[in-house]
Design a protein around this motif. Structure first.
Motif, PDB file in Angstrom:
ATOM      1  N   TRP A 253      38.689  -2.715  37.321  1.00  7.87           N
ATOM      2  CA  TRP A 253      37.986  -2.979  36.070  1.00  7.87           C
ATOM      3  C   TRP A 253      37.105  -1.791  35.728  1.00  7.87           C
ATOM      4  O   TRP A 253      35.964  -1.693  36.146  1.00  7.87           O
ATOM      5  CB  TRP A 253      37.151  -4.243  36.216  1.00  7.87           C
ATOM      6  CG  TRP A 253      38.007  -5.427  36.426  1.00  7.87           C
ATOM      7  CD1 TRP A 253      38.479  -5.910  37.603  1.00  7.87           C
ATOM      8  CD2 TRP A 253      38.532  -6.268  35.420  1.00  7.87           C
ATOM      9  NE1 TRP A 253      39.250  -6.997  37.383  1.00  7.87           N
ATOM     10  CE2 TRP A 253      39.309  -7.247  36.064  1.00  7.87           C
ATOM     11  CE3 TRP A 253      38.429  -6.303  34.030  1.00  7.87           C
ATOM     12  CZ2 TRP A 253      39.959  -8.245  35.369  1.00  7.87           C
ATOM     13  CZ3 TRP A 253      39.084  -7.298  33.343  1.00  7.87           C
ATOM     14  CH2 TRP A 253      39.841  -8.248  34.010  1.00  7.87           C
TER      15      TRP A 253
ATOM     16  N   SER B  13      32.754 -17.602  30.723  1.00  3.60           N
ATOM     17  CA  SER B  13      32.989 -16.191  31.023  1.00  3.60           C
ATOM     18  C   SER B  13      32.164 -15.744  32.225  1.00  3.60           C
ATOM     19  O   SER B  13      32.641 -14.991  33.079  1.00  3.60           O
ATOM     20  CB  SER B  13      32.638 -15.348  29.797  1.00  3.60           C
ATOM     21  OG  SER B  13      32.801 -13.976  30.064  1.00  3.60           O
ATOM     22  N   ARG B  14      30.918 -16.224  32.311  1.00  6.51           N
ATOM     23  CA  ARG B  14      30.058 -15.852  33.440  1.00  6.51           C
ATOM     24  C   ARG B  14      30.654 -16.332  34.766  1.00  6.51           C
ATOM     25  O   ARG B  14      30.683 -15.603  35.761  1.00  6.51           O
ATOM     26  CB  ARG B  14      28.656 -16.451  33.262  1.00  6.51           C
ATOM     27  CG  ARG B  14      27.665 -16.023  34.354  1.00  6.51           C
ATOM     28  CD  ARG B  14      26.419 -16.873  34.346  1.00  6.51           C
ATOM     29  NE  ARG B  14      26.698 -18.256  34.718  1.00  6.51           N
ATOM     30  CZ  ARG B  14      26.874 -18.659  35.979  1.00  6.51           C
ATOM     31  NH1 ARG B  14      26.824 -17.791  36.968  1.00  6.51           N
ATOM     32  NH2 ARG B  14      27.114 -19.923  36.227  1.00  6.51           N
TER      33      ARG B  14
ATOM     34  N   LEU C 117      29.892  -7.725  32.744  1.00  5.10           N
ATOM     35  CA  LEU C 117      29.153  -8.926  32.405  1.00  5.10           C
ATOM     36  C   LEU C 117      27.887  -8.963  33.235  1.00  5.10           C
ATOM     37  O   LEU C 117      27.941  -9.213  34.430  1.00  5.10           O
ATOM     38  CB  LEU C 117      29.989 -10.176  32.694  1.00  5.10           C
ATOM     39  CG  LEU C 117      31.098 -10.476  31.701  1.00  5.10           C
ATOM     40  CD1 LEU C 117      31.892 -11.659  32.195  1.00  5.10           C
ATOM     41  CD2 LEU C 117      30.533 -10.765  30.333  1.00  5.10           C
TER      42      LEU C 117
ATOM     43  N   PHE D 242      33.411  -4.031  37.648  1.00  7.16           N
ATOM     44  CA  PHE D 242      33.460  -5.241  36.835  1.00  7.16           C
ATOM     45  C   PHE D 242      32.091  -5.886  36.683  1.00  7.16           C
ATOM     46  O   PHE D 242      31.780  -6.460  35.650  1.00  7.16           O
ATOM     47  CB  PHE D 242      34.437  -6.228  37.485  1.00  7.16           C
ATOM     48  CG  PHE D 242      34.709  -7.434  36.660  1.00  7.16           C
ATOM     49  CD1 PHE D 242      35.640  -7.384  35.648  1.00  7.16           C
ATOM     50  CD2 PHE D 242      34.032  -8.627  36.885  1.00  7.16           C
ATOM     51  CE1 PHE D 242      35.898  -8.498  34.879  1.00  7.16           C
ATOM     52  CE2 PHE D 242      34.289  -9.736  36.124  1.00  7.16           C
ATOM     53  CZ  PHE D 242      35.226  -9.674  35.116  1.00  7.16           C
ATOM     54  N   SER D 243      31.267  -5.788  37.706  1.00 11.06           N
ATOM     55  CA  SER D 243      29.963  -6.463  37.635  1.00 11.06           C
ATOM     56  C   SER D 243      29.097  -5.931  36.507  1.00 11.06           C
ATOM     57  O   SER D 243      28.191  -6.614  36.046  1.00 11.06           O
ATOM     58  CB  SER D 243      29.223  -6.315  38.961  1.00 11.06           C
ATOM     59  OG  SER D 243      29.031  -4.954  39.272  1.00 11.06           O
TER      60      SER D 243
ATOM     61  N   THR E 164      34.584 -11.000  40.606  1.00 16.48           N
ATOM     62  CA  THR E 164      33.823 -10.098  41.472  1.00 16.48           C
ATOM     63  C   THR E 164      34.165 -10.357  42.930  1.00 16.48           C
ATOM     64  O   THR E 164      34.349  -9.431  43.724  1.00 16.48           O
ATOM     65  CB  THR E 164      32.311 -10.284  41.244  1.00 16.48           C
ATOM     66  OG1 THR E 164      32.012 -10.011  39.875  1.00 16.48           O
ATOM     67  CG2 THR E 164      31.510  -9.342  42.132  1.00 16.48           C
TER      68      THR E 164
ATOM     69  N   PRO F  24      41.485 -12.848  34.821  1.00 19.44           N
ATOM     70  CA  PRO F  24      40.664 -13.705  33.960  1.00 19.44           C
ATOM     71  C   PRO F  24      41.475 -14.550  32.981  1.00 19.44           C
ATOM     72  O   PRO F  24      41.185 -15.732  32.787  1.00 19.44           O
ATOM     73  CB  PRO F  24      39.771 -12.702  33.226  1.00 19.44           C
ATOM     74  CG  PRO F  24      39.676 -11.542  34.140  1.00 19.44           C
ATOM     75  CD  PRO F  24      41.008 -11.446  34.815  1.00 19.44           C
TER      76      PRO F  24
ATOM     77  N   THR G 218      29.733  -7.018  27.085  1.00 17.43           N
ATOM     78  CA  THR G 218      29.840  -8.418  27.482  1.00 17.43           C
ATOM     79  C   THR G 218      30.487  -9.242  26.371  1.00 17.43           C
ATOM     80  O   THR G 218      31.249 -10.172  26.632  1.00 17.43           O
ATOM     81  CB  THR G 218      28.449  -9.002  27.795  1.00 17.43           C
ATOM     82  OG1 THR G 218      27.642  -8.961  26.628  1.00 17.43           O
ATOM     83  CG2 THR G 218      27.763  -8.223  28.904  1.00 17.43           C
TER      84      THR G 218
ATOM     85  N   HIS H 212      33.718 -14.315  35.574  1.00 16.43           N
ATOM     86  CA  HIS H 212      33.281 -12.981  36.017  1.00 16.43           C
ATOM     87  C   HIS H 212      32.850 -13.011  37.483  1.00 16.43           C
ATOM     88  O   HIS H 212      33.219 -12.140  38.275  1.00 16.43           O
ATOM     89  CB  HIS H 212      32.127 -12.497  35.148  1.00 16.43           C
ATOM     90  CG  HIS H 212      31.197 -11.564  35.853  1.00 16.43           C
ATOM     91  ND1 HIS H 212      29.938 -11.951  36.264  1.00 16.43           N
ATOM     92  CD2 HIS H 212      31.346 -10.283  36.253  1.00 16.43           C
ATOM     93  CE1 HIS H 212      29.349 -10.935  36.890  1.00 16.43           C
ATOM     94  NE2 HIS H 212      30.178  -9.916  36.884  1.00 16.43           N
TER      95      HIS H 212
ATOM     96  N   CYS I 127      24.710 -12.731  30.886  1.00 20.28           N
ATOM     97  CA  CYS I 127      25.703 -12.832  29.814  1.00 20.28           C
ATOM     98  C   CYS I 127      25.008 -13.039  28.479  1.00 20.28           C
ATOM     99  O   CYS I 127      25.385 -13.892  27.688  1.00 20.28           O
ATOM    100  CB  CYS I 127      26.682 -13.970  30.079  1.00 20.28           C
ATOM    101  SG  CYS I 127      28.035 -13.517  31.144  1.00 20.28           S
TER     102      CYS I 127
END
Length: 519
Positions: free
Chosen positions: A25, A452-453, A50, A46-47, A460, A273, A106, A456, A54
């Motif tokens: 990501w 989404s959170r 988001l 990726f972290s 992770t 995702p 985000t 995410h 968020c």
């Protein structure tokens, strides 16, 4: 699968009543007013895509969204600087950059992820293309024509983030056609030095490589798909004493737990995702009696769910096929120790699968065997997986593992593998409890921030590289050892310890009659 994989996953939560998932990501840095010759990429894990809150707040230097084509920004509702709702049209316009605005990362991820609940990606891409055309026409007709190149750079940036975050949206021919149409129009704004065209070529090449890699992975896993379940013995036929069992391959609970963790991380790394968002869109389709979505997109979810079931059945098979009570006792105690080591590692999914296997009726009914087992450790494990108060004990342990992962000093402390069926359940009920639309017709975007959170956070966890040394021999056994069918498990169980009550006697009689007639 009857009602479909989504319903099956939820149903599987009640199958075993306990005292009862690699994409890199990377996003580009914020687009500048000009593109460099090489389109330098700033690696962002990726972290950072988001942030934990968020919030969707506008980041410094990102600019505010202008009126846009159609003036849709008036249909966006913010609360304390956070976007909480809006019409679908306004949310789509909020996704598309302008000369002075670029959407928050985000927001890009969350909207691209959640929009598939309302429309397929190729339709969204088509609308993005239309908005781009409208904005370009406004620039060409106004005094800011010189800013066309800057606008084009931002559009390429958006497309690049889309193709990197969700490359498999473009497996669809319609989506690929829309992408080509947009990029063709964009290149016309930079015919002098060709930097936009070069960036598009790099984006397209990366996209095609991602699509090819996934296709090859699916083909490989189809070839490696396990064979049918072993039917097991047909009445009074015990396996030979020399037959290999798990203890003959690995007698160290820690080592086996580590190999299970290898398999878990390998399986869960194939989940993306958009696969998880299929849970939402698929259940909407069932509720509305519609058939929607490409079934091949659910393969990674089904494969991971099947792994859980296979591990549970393997545990039950290993216990039930042992002839001597003393050895069965040792086998149960071994798996209890393996489950405990999985818990210590943070591999909750394998732990739950092992406990589920030992709670299957053919194993749970072996009272004489269990009477010889030191069950104190097992009682502790079942306490952690107690379903009361919505698995409160498990969630506390998961939170502890998450905090350990966030503060980890070593790769071994970073591992968090949640119980996948419970994660699916959480996403599903979050979707069902909160409506997609508010009374005013707006999309309830606050709900999709939360979905989404959670996705995410799961993603992770899937990116952690397994720190343990791989043992091919042990993994081969775990993945290919024959497992008994449900009937075969009951046969082996009743042959080890005969029926003790009228219900068991009736079941045993019925089972014998069925199998003899079948033979």
């Amino acid at each position: 699968m009857g009602l479909g994989w989504g319903a099956a996953l939820l149903k599987s939560l009640t199958i075993f009543p306990l005292k009862i998932v690699t994409r890199n990501w990377h996003f580009l840095s914020s687009p500048e007013s000009d593109l460099t010759e090489t389109m330098p990429q700033t690696s962002v894990v990726f972290s950072s895509i988001l942030v934990p809150s968020c919030s969707g707040q506008v980041q410094p230097g990102m600019g505010e969204r202008g009126g846009g084509a159609g003036g849709g920004s008036g249909d966006l509702i913010f609360q304390d600087g956070r976007l909480i709702s809006g019409s679908l049209e306004a949310l789509m316009e909020h996704l598309v950059p302008t000369v002075d605005y670029y959407p928050d990362r985000t927001y890009i991820f969350t909207f691209l992820l959640s929009s598939r609940v309302f429309m397929p990606p190729h339709d969204l891409l088509a609308r993005v293309g239309q908005i781009c055309v409208e904005q370009r026409q406004q620039l060409e007709a106004g005094p800011e024509k010189a800013k066309l190149k800057s606008f084009s750079a931002k559009i390429v940036q958006l497309l690049k983030e889309w193709t990197e975050a969700f490359p498999y949206d473009f497996q669809d021919e319609k989506a690929m056609a829309e992408l080509k149409a947009i990029t063709h129009r964009v290149t016309q704004c930079d015919e002098e030095n060709g930097t936009v065209k070069k960036a598009i070529a790099q984006m397209t090449q990366s996209l095609l490589l991602s699509l090819a890699a996934r296709s090859q992975l699916q083909e490989l896993r189809e070839k490696l798909r396990p064979s049918a379940v072993d039917k097991g013995p047909i009445l009074k036929t015990k396996p030979p004493a020399a037959q290999k069992d798990i203890l003959g391959v690995c007698c160290d609970p820690l080592v086996l737990a580590q190999q299970l963790t290898h398999i878990e991380l390998d399986r869960v790394s194939s989940i993306h995702p958009e696969d998880l968002m299929q849970i939402v869109s698929h259940m909407d389709s069932l509720d509305n009696h519609r058939c929607r979505g490409d079934l091949t997109k659910t393969y990674s979810l089904e494969a991971y769910d099947n792994w859980f079931n296979c591990l549970s059945m393997l545990v039950a098979t290993e216990v039930c096929r042992v002839v001597k009570k003393k050895h069965r006792t040792r086998m149960l105690e071994f798996f209890i120790d393996v489950a405990r080591e999985c818990f210590n590692i943070g591999n909750f999914n394998s732990m739950m699968a092992i406990i589920s296997g030992m709670n299957l009726s053919p194993v749970a009914r072996l009272k004489k065997t269990w009477s010889k087992v030191k069950t104190a450790k097992f009682d502790v494990l079942e306490h952690h997986m107690d379903p009361s108060s919505n698995f409160c004990n498990y969630r506390t342990a998961l939170q502890g593992a998450t905090q350990r992962s966030q503060m980890a000093n070593s790769s071994r402390e970073k591992i968090v593998i949640p119980v996948f069926n419970l994660f699916v359940k959480d996403i599903y009920f979050l979707h069902k409890i909160h409506t997609n639309h508010l009374p005013n017709g707006h999309i309830n975007f606050k709900k999709f921030w939360e979905i989404s959170r959670q996705i995410h956070e799961f993603m992770t966890w899937t990116q952690v590289e397994c720190p343990f040394e791989k043992d091919k021999k042990i993994q081969s056994y775990l993945l290919t050892a024959p497992i008994y069918s449900e009937e075969a498990l009951f046969i082996a169980s009743f042959e080890s310890e005969g029926p003790e009550n009228h219900m068991e006697k009736d079941s045993w009689k019925t089972l014998r009659t069925t199998l003899l007639n079948r033979a």
